[in-house]
Motif scaffolding. Structure first.
Motif, PDB file in Angstrom:
ATOM      1  N   TYR A 381       0.541  -1.249  -0.085  1.00  0.00           N
ATOM      2  CA  TYR A 381      -0.020  -0.123   0.003  1.00  0.00           C
ATOM      3  C   TYR A 381       0.780   1.129   0.140  1.00  0.00           C
ATOM      4  CZ  TYR A 381      -5.030  -1.095   0.273  1.00  0.00           C
ATOM      5  OH  TYR A 381      -6.382  -1.564  -0.118  1.00  0.00           O
ATOM      6  N   GLN A 382       2.046   1.182  -0.603  1.00  0.00           N
ATOM      7  CA  GLN A 382       2.814   2.474  -0.660  1.00  0.00           C
ATOM      8  C   GLN A 382       2.333   3.281  -1.708  1.00  0.00           C
ATOM      9  OE1 GLN A 382       7.169   2.605  -0.640  1.00  0.00           O
ATOM     10  NE2 GLN A 382       7.250   0.348   0.287  1.00  0.00           N
ATOM     11  N   ASP A 383       1.392   3.011  -2.425  1.00  0.00           N
ATOM     12  CA  ASP A 383       0.555   3.821  -3.349  1.00  0.00           C
ATOM     13  C   ASP A 383      -0.458   4.707  -2.570  1.00  0.00           C
ATOM     14  OD1 ASP A 383      -1.010   1.705  -3.020  1.00  0.00           O
ATOM     15  OD2 ASP A 383      -1.323   1.653  -5.133  1.00  0.00           O
ATOM     16  N   SER A 384      -0.627   4.502  -1.258  1.00  0.00           N
ATOM     17  CA  SER A 384      -1.765   5.057  -0.769  1.00  0.00           C
ATOM     18  C   SER A 384      -1.196   6.315   0.203  1.00  0.00           C
ATOM     19  CB  SER A 384      -2.614   4.084   0.093  1.00  0.00           C
ATOM     20  OG  SER A 384      -3.479   4.891   0.977  1.00  0.00           O
ATOM     21  N   TYR A 385      -2.180   7.415   0.149  1.00  0.00           N
ATOM     22  CA  TYR A 385      -1.822   8.349   1.062  1.00  0.00           C
ATOM     23  C   TYR A 385      -1.738   8.156   2.383  1.00  0.00           C
ATOM     24  CZ  TYR A 385      -1.710  11.690  -3.081  1.00  0.00           C
ATOM     25  OH  TYR A 385      -1.478  12.215  -4.036  1.00  0.00           O
ATOM     26  N   ALA A 386      -2.517   7.075   2.865  1.00  0.00           N
ATOM     27  CA  ALA A 386      -2.415   6.564   4.137  1.00  0.00           C
ATOM     28  C   ALA A 386      -1.228   6.191   4.864  1.00  0.00           C
ATOM     29  CB  ALA A 386      -3.700   5.403   4.368  1.00  0.00           C
ATOM     30  N   TRP A 387      -0.510   5.492   3.782  1.00  0.00           N
ATOM     31  CA  TRP A 387       0.794   4.763   4.043  1.00  0.00           C
ATOM     32  C   TRP A 387       1.780   5.911   4.925  1.00  0.00           C
ATOM     33  CZ3 TRP A 387       5.875   5.240   3.262  1.00  0.00           C
ATOM     34  CH2 TRP A 387       6.726   4.033   3.416  1.00  0.00           C
ATOM     35  N   THR A 388       2.707   5.600   5.899  1.00  0.00           N
ATOM     36  CA  THR A 388       3.378   6.456   6.542  1.00  0.00           C
ATOM     37  C   THR A 388       4.857   5.563   6.681  1.00  0.00           C
ATOM     38  OG1 THR A 388       2.914   5.960   8.707  1.00  0.00           O
ATOM     39  CG2 THR A 388       1.672   7.502   7.670  1.00  0.00           C
ATOM     40  N   GLU A 389       5.684   6.313   7.157  1.00  0.00           N
ATOM     41  CA  GLU A 389       7.040   5.461   7.306  1.00  0.00           C
ATOM     42  C   GLU A 389       6.782   4.482   8.617  1.00  0.00           C
ATOM     43  OE1 GLU A 389       9.831   5.362   5.665  1.00  0.00           O
ATOM     44  OE2 GLU A 389       9.713   6.931   4.523  1.00  0.00           O
ATOM     45  N   GLN A 390       6.063   4.803   9.341  1.00  0.00           N
ATOM     46  CA  GLN A 390       5.797   3.865  10.656  1.00  0.00           C
ATOM     47  C   GLN A 390       4.565   2.841  10.371  1.00  0.00           C
ATOM     48  OE1 GLN A 390       5.343   7.815  10.579  1.00  0.00           O
ATOM     49  NE2 GLN A 390       7.415   7.483  11.302  1.00  0.00           N
ATOM     50  N   THR A 391       4.172   2.605   9.334  1.00  0.00           N
ATOM     51  CA  THR A 391       3.222   1.714   8.772  1.00  0.00           C
ATOM     52  C   THR A 391       3.769   0.267   9.355  1.00  0.00           C
ATOM     53  OG1 THR A 391       2.204   2.929   7.055  1.00  0.00           O
ATOM     54  CG2 THR A 391       1.948   0.500   7.085  1.00  0.00           C
ATOM     55  N   LYS A 392       2.808  -0.267  10.187  1.00  0.00           N
ATOM     56  CA  LYS A 392       3.081  -1.928  10.427  1.00  0.00           C
ATOM     57  C   LYS A 392       1.901  -2.704   9.762  1.00  0.00           C
ATOM     58  CE  LYS A 392       5.005  -0.716  15.092  1.00  0.00           C
ATOM     59  NZ  LYS A 392       4.868  -0.796  16.624  1.00  0.00           N
ATOM     60  N   TYR A 393       2.407  -4.028   9.723  1.00  0.00           N
ATOM     61  CA  TYR A 393       1.435  -4.880   8.973  1.00  0.00           C
ATOM     62  C   TYR A 393       1.213  -6.152  10.020  1.00  0.00           C
ATOM     63  CZ  TYR A 393       3.084  -2.455   4.909  1.00  0.00           C
ATOM     64  OH  TYR A 393       3.457  -1.385   4.145  1.00  0.00           O
ATOM     65  N   ARG A 394      -0.009  -6.768   9.858  1.00  0.00           N
ATOM     66  CA  ARG A 394       0.014  -8.034  10.518  1.00  0.00           C
ATOM     67  C   ARG A 394      -0.516  -8.930   9.669  1.00  0.00           C
ATOM     68  NH1 ARG A 394      -1.148  -9.350  16.000  1.00  0.00           N
ATOM     69  NH2 ARG A 394       0.238  -7.332  16.495  1.00  0.00           N
ATOM     70  N   PHE A 395       0.265 -10.245   9.295  1.00  0.00           N
ATOM     71  CA  PHE A 395       0.050 -11.054   8.417  1.00  0.00           C
ATOM     72  C   PHE A 395      -0.796 -12.332   8.872  1.00  0.00           C
ATOM     73  CE2 PHE A 395       3.994  -8.948   7.251  1.00  0.00           C
ATOM     74  CZ  PHE A 395       3.566  -8.239   6.289  1.00  0.00           C
ATOM     75  N   PHE A 396      -1.863 -12.879   8.453  1.00  0.00           N
ATOM     76  CA  PHE A 396      -2.633 -13.732   8.964  1.00  0.00           C
ATOM     77  C   PHE A 396      -2.922 -15.028   7.890  1.00  0.00           C
ATOM     78  CE2 PHE A 396      -4.240 -10.240  11.590  1.00  0.00           C
ATOM     79  CZ  PHE A 396      -3.817 -10.919  12.751  1.00  0.00           C
ATOM     80  N   HIS A 397      -2.414 -16.138   8.324  1.00  0.00           N
ATOM     81  CA  HIS A 397      -2.746 -17.220   7.299  1.00  0.00           C
ATOM     82  C   HIS A 397      -3.695 -17.925   7.945  1.00  0.00           C
ATOM     83  CE1 HIS A 397      -1.938 -20.771   4.749  1.00  0.00           C
ATOM     84  NE2 HIS A 397      -1.823 -21.490   5.970  1.00  0.00           N
ATOM     85  N   ILE A 398      -4.589 -18.149   7.477  1.00  0.00           N
ATOM     86  CA  ILE A 398      -6.209 -18.627   7.751  1.00  0.00           C
ATOM     87  C   ILE A 398      -6.039 -20.127   7.724  1.00  0.00           C
ATOM     88  CG2 ILE A 398      -8.432 -18.878   7.365  1.00  0.00           C
ATOM     89  CD1 ILE A 398      -7.702 -16.031   8.071  1.00  0.00           C
ATOM     90  N   ALA A 399      -6.414 -21.031   8.756  1.00  0.00           N
ATOM     91  CA  ALA A 399      -6.383 -22.190   8.670  1.00  0.00           C
ATOM     92  C   ALA A 399      -6.958 -23.070   7.637  1.00  0.00           C
ATOM     93  CB  ALA A 399      -6.953 -22.749  10.076  1.00  0.00           C
TER      94      ALA A 399
END
Length: 402
Positions: A381-399
């Motif tokens: 999402y670096q193409d979004s104005y919402a993105w910042t240098e502080q952006t964190k992600y949480r990745f979920f692999h569904i069972a």
């Protein structure tokens, strides 16, 4: 109400021989309404083709400035360099913001080995406000971008819909854009911050004992899935169906569900459910993962169904039954139908959710989202104005099985 289509085209001068870089921009015009409500105009029924063509070739007044802006915006989607916006834009803050966004995207695409080969941008005029003298105009537009991407011998399309508010001012016989405000809906929580915090705290307390409770049979909207049959164990997660649902409803609401102003997590939950993820119905908004709809003046769904931070909290907790997931370390560990949540400011308050619907040539996820409708968008999402240098992600692999 008439709507005018204006087609313009341009070519990138320094494209590699193996690909033809094309861009096309469209402006869908609408006459102003006094009600102040969103308006979507329709094609005229009685206009002749020759008259329409004349209108398309000669936009006038403030529409000419919007037309020029859409054309330059579209070219930037190909070049990843700021076009000569200074000709029509006087908003220095937005010019700086736009240039920063292009800089990081250009660097990202160079590292990925991505070549945008075609871009089409249309802008629909959603709301128009004009001063009595027409010297000032405020326009809410929706930019619909479709880009064709060449990546290591493979081609795919990415799409997104962005909204912006433009302030236009007359300077002599022409108009300039004095201010631009991107509508960054991904940053807005569905409920107040206090409600979301309370929900997360209560969920953390209750999930500790949820594993010892018998799984409840969910109450569901049978109009959504009329042939659904609940089983207590052995339900396989249909990743293909989750992705197919995401592609079907990425840019319009499914009328079987409530459509929220900030709809990203509601949309993601629908995708999970379409993939046969079983609901965990508790009847309490601050626990489980469930949806019943709106009835009796009451919202009948859990926070985790509709709020990104609450979904993150629910999926992060251990479960012995119903919908569950594993937190993984990086995006390349995700599979089709998996989930990413986004914390734009780095304060552990997650505000956006997406679902994995495809992969690029390097095996990195492409995601779909709602609120800001997106299809096969690169996951970071670096193409979004919402993105910042502080952006964190949480990745979920569904069972794979519930």
């Amino acid at each position: 109400m008439p709507r005018t289509r204006i087609w313009v085209g341009s070519n990138k001068p320094a494209a590699p021989a193996k690909s033809t870089v094309q861009s096309r921009a469209t402006l869908l015009g609408a006459e102003p309404r006094n009600s102040g409500k969103p308006s979507r105009s329709r094609e005229p029924k009685s206009e002749s083709p020759s008259r329409v063509s004349a209108q398309q070739s000669q936009p006038e007044g403030w529409k000419a400035a919007v037309h020029r802006y859409v054309k330059l915006y579209n070219q930037a989607e190909i070049d990843r360099y700021a076009p000569p916006f200074e000709e029509i834009i006087r908003d220095e803050d937005h010019l700086h913001r736009f240039a920063q966004r292009l800089d990081r995207l250009r660097e990202q695409e160079l590292l990925r080995g991505v070549l945008p080969s075609r871009s089409e941008t249309s802008a629909e005029l959603i709301r128009i406000s004009e001063s009595s003298s027409r010297s000032e105009v405020v326009v809410l537009i929706e930019l619909r971008i479709k880009r064709t991407i060449d990546h290591n011998g493979r081609t795919y399309q990415e799409e997104r819909c962005d909204r912006e508010r433009l302030w236009l001012s007359a300077e002599g016989d022409e108009y300039v854009i004095s201010r631009i405000e991107p509508i960054v809906s991904e940053r807005r929580p569905r409920y107040s911050s206090s409600d979301a915090i309370l929900a997360a705290e209560l969920m953390q307390e209750r999930e500790a004992t949820a594993g010892s409770q018998q799984q409840s049979i969910p109450y569901i909207n049978y109009d959504v899935l009329p042939f659904f049959k609940h089983t207590r164990a052995g339900v396989r997660y249909r990743r293909d169906l989750a992705a197919a649902y995401a592609d079907r409803w990425w840019n319009e609401p499914n009328p079987a569900y409530e459509n929220f102003e900030v709809n990203c997590t509601n949309y993601v939950s629908q995708c999970l459910f379409a993939g046969s993820a079983p609901m965990n119905y508790t009847g309490k908004r601050d626990s489980g993962w469930w949806y019943r709809g709106f009835s009796g003046g009451r919202e009948n769904w859990s926070y985790s169904w509709a709020v990104s931070n609450a979904l993150k909290t629910y999926l992060s907790a251990p479960h012995s039954s119903a919908l569950r997931a594993t937190v993984v370390d990086s995006a390349d560990q995700l599979a089709l139908g998996d989930i990413i949540t986004y914390d734009w400011s780095g304060d552990n308050r997650f505000q956006h959710s997406t679902v994995v619907t495809a992969f690029d040539a390097a095996g990195m996820p492409l995601v779909n989202a709602n609120t800001v409708a997106s299809r096969h968008r690169y996951w970071d999402y670096q193409d979004s104005y919402a993105w910042t240098e502080q952006t964190k992600y949480r990745f979920f692999h569904i069972a794979d099985e519930f």
